[in-house]
Design an enzyme around this catalytic site. Structure first.
Site: not given
Ligand code: NDP
Length: 459
Positions: A42-43, A48, A51, A175, A177, A179, A181, A204, A261, A302, A310, A435, A440
């Site tokens: 995936t990465c 990553c 993206k 909302s 990571y 979503a 990004e 969250r 998710g 994962d 990663t 600086h 800093e």
């Molecule tokens: P997350 O688990 O971080 O977020 C899932 C989001 O989907 C949450 O906002 C959750 O809402 C929402 N959600 C889940 N089910 C539903 C539903 N049925 N209806 C509406 N909203 C829903 O998953 P991601 O897919 O964003 O990322 C997966 C993982 O990948 C991350 O946890 C991270 O570890 C990794 N990742 C890391 C990155 C980085 O390092 N920069 C970049 C991308 C991914 P709620 O909060 O209300 O539960």
């Protein structure tokens, strides 16, 4: 002579699997490794790496706009996704090649095939029967749809990398990571973006102050946030899509991204044939050494749904190879893992949030909010940086560091060393700042903003 074809067979050629297989081979193990889709997982292919290239593209747009305040005449006349996609895909292909060469160079036997279990020591690898003394499952995860009517009309994160043009109107659900990004990337590339999420703040699990500041930053760049809302159904209406929201107005869009998710990618592996059990959420059950319920099988990355990052996956894969074949038993620590969310501006974080730390006892909280020098000149709205240290009142140890602002991902890598090393607020204070930088601020926060935790709550 051992009766097995391999000392170690790794299923999955992503970050965790490739590192584990490669290091095991350098320790002298006879290693086979199978990947059914793309080397680097995936990465490298749909996460990553591509993206971050898109994040960079969106940032260039902002730099071009801000340049005028610094005296430059820059005409921003348009954005061509096909140019970016070609450069991005070429970079991904280059990294794919590196992964393949690394494995071959280390002496691994590489299979471009799907591997499934026949029993605890036997695999079907693309129709060929292969045996191994030890097996590591590193098959990763996959994005899932939320299960609402019409959700097949929406994209998952993998599909973003196949887009031929920037959607004029994009609705993003979730909302986390991914979503956030992509909401920022596509807003930066010129799309109108609606962001629909269930909580009252994005991201969250992150520190509250950071979540509040992020919500403001998203507002300032024109991302329309629909918080506290659940998606109900998705319909096609002519040439566009219509997302109905429970208790809210419907949103029209040209494309919808479900970033709701990811789940472990165990389907069809026949884990039961090997005695490997999964948790209720479908992740492979492992102990602290990443051993599954089958004594000769381990799971990393994962697919274990522990901390889906990663660098964590590669660290665990490396430690496991050292343990099994390098006469160096060790574990990678899941504590104080720094991470970044590549929003605009980005977030960097390590250690405990204020809320989590306050559950353990009194904490001193230091917060600084300022406009970085670049934006005192550019006057771009919503670009304030927020920095925060969470300090144990008794020991003065820095338990957590959080930042939203330019360069926070880069800054947090160094701060992560200090937090993981258990340094105190006084160690931070003793350090001379560089600086003029934003970083800093982390060593010049002299005045406590507030006290939190059990004692503060009682007073
Ligand atoms: P997350 O688990 O971080 O977020 C899932 C989001 O989907 C949450 O906002 C959750 O809402 C929402 N959600 C889940 N089910 C539903 C539903 N049925 N209806 C509406 N909203 C829903 O998953 P991601 O897919 O964003 O990322 C997966 C993982 O990948 C991350 O946890 C991270 O570890 C990794 N990742 C890391 C990155 C980085 O390092 N920069 C970049 C991308 C991914 P709620 O909060 O209300 O539960």
């Amino acid at each position: 002579m051992t009766a097995y074809d391999f000392d170690l067979f790794v299923i999955g050629g992503g970050s965790a699997g490739v590192r584990c297989g490669r290091i095991a081979a350098t320790h002298g193990a006879r290693v086979g490794i199978a990947e059914e889709r793309f080397w680097g997982g995936t990465c490298v292919n749909v996460g990553c790496v591509p993206k971050k290239i898109m994040v960079n593209a969106a940032e260039y747009g902002q730099w071009a706009e801000d340049a005028a305040a610094f005296g430059w005449t820059v005409q921003k006349t348009g954005f061509d996704l096909s140019v970016l996609a070609a450069a991005r895909d070429a970079e991904v292909a280059r990294l794919n090649g590196i992964y393949g060469r690394l494995l071959a160079g280390a002496g691994c036997t590489v299979f471009d095939a799907r591997a499934t279990f026949i029993d605890a020591h036997t695999l079907d690898v693309g129709g060929r029967r292969v045996t191994a003394e030890k097996i590591v499952v590193a098959v990763g995860g996959r994005a899932v749809r939320p299960g609402i009517p019409g959700d097949e009309l929406g994209m998952l994160s993998d599909d973003v990398f196949n887009l031929k043009q920037v959607p004029r109107r994009l609705t993003v659900i979730g909302s986390g990571y991914i979503a956030l990004e992509f909401a920022c990337v596509f807003r930066g590339l010129g799309a109108e973006v609606d962001l629909v999420y269930r909580a009252d703040l994005p991201l969250r699990g992150f520190d509250h102050d950071i979540r509040v500041a992020l919500k403001d930053a998203l507002d300032a760049q024109g991302i329309r946030q629909h918080c506290g809302h659940h998606p109900a159904r998705l319909d096609r209406q002519g040439d566009h899509l219509r997302l109905s929201i429970l208790g809210g107005d419907a949103i029209e869009a040209d494309a919808v991204l479900f970033a709701t998710g990811r789940v472990p990618h165990t389907h069809g592996l026949h884990l039961d044939a090997a005695g490997v059990m999964c948790t209720e959420k479908g992740a492979i059950e492992v102990d602290e050494e990443h051993r599954t319920t089958a004594p000769n099988i381990w799971a990393i990355g994962d697919v274990t749904d522990k901390l889906n990052l990663t660098p964590m996956a590669t660290a665990v894969g490396h430690a496991l190879a050292d343990t099994l074949f390098g006469k160096n038993p060790r574990r990678a620590s899941y504590l104080n893992v720094p991470t970044a969310v590549f929003t605009s501006p980005p977030i960097g974080t390590v250690g405990m949030t204020e809320a989590d730390a306050a559950l353990l006892g009194p904490v001193d909280v230091y917060v600084a909010s300022f406009t970085p020098m670049r934006h005192t000149i550019s006057k771009r709205p919503g670009r304030k940086s927020l920095m925060k240290l969470v300090v144990c009142q008794e020991t003065q140890r820095v338990l957590g560091a959080h930042m939203l602002g330019e360069d926070s991902a880069e800054i947090m890598q160094g701060i992560g060393i200090a937090v993981a090393a258990g340094l105190t607020k006084q160690d931070f204070d003793r350090t001379i700042g560089i600086h003029p930088t934003a970083a800093e601020e982390f060593v010049t926060m002299r005045t406590r903003t507030r006290e939190a935790g059990i004692r503060a709550a009682a007073e």
